[in-house]
Write a protein that holds these residues in place. Structure first.
Motif: not given
Length: 74
Positions: A6, A51, A53
């Motif tokens: 991100e 967790r 991504p």
């Protein structure tokens, strides 16, 4: 290989096949911090890095080459 998160990307990453669940990635602190935005856990006040991504990109055929190396080593 490039691993995109991100907050940024890491290029030139070596993929090492091993015993890890399909769809999961294992990377090490502190190098991987540049690709993620840490969410602070409200209960304990520490960054939550599980967790997160990511997208793994590489040249065509790179995944096949890695599988072939794993099969030869196995």
């Amino acid at each position: 290989m490039t691993v995109q998160g991100e907050a940024g990307a890491l290029e030139g990453i070596e993929i090492i096949p091993g015993e890890i669940r399909e769809g999961a990635a294992l990377m090490f602190y502190p190098e991987v911090n540049v690709i993620m935005k840490a969410v602070i856990d409200p209960r304990c006040g520490t960054p939550a890095f599980k967790r997160v991504p990511v997208l793994v990109r590489g040249p065509l055929g790179a995944a096949k080459d890695g599988i072939e190396r794993l099969n030869k080593a196995g």
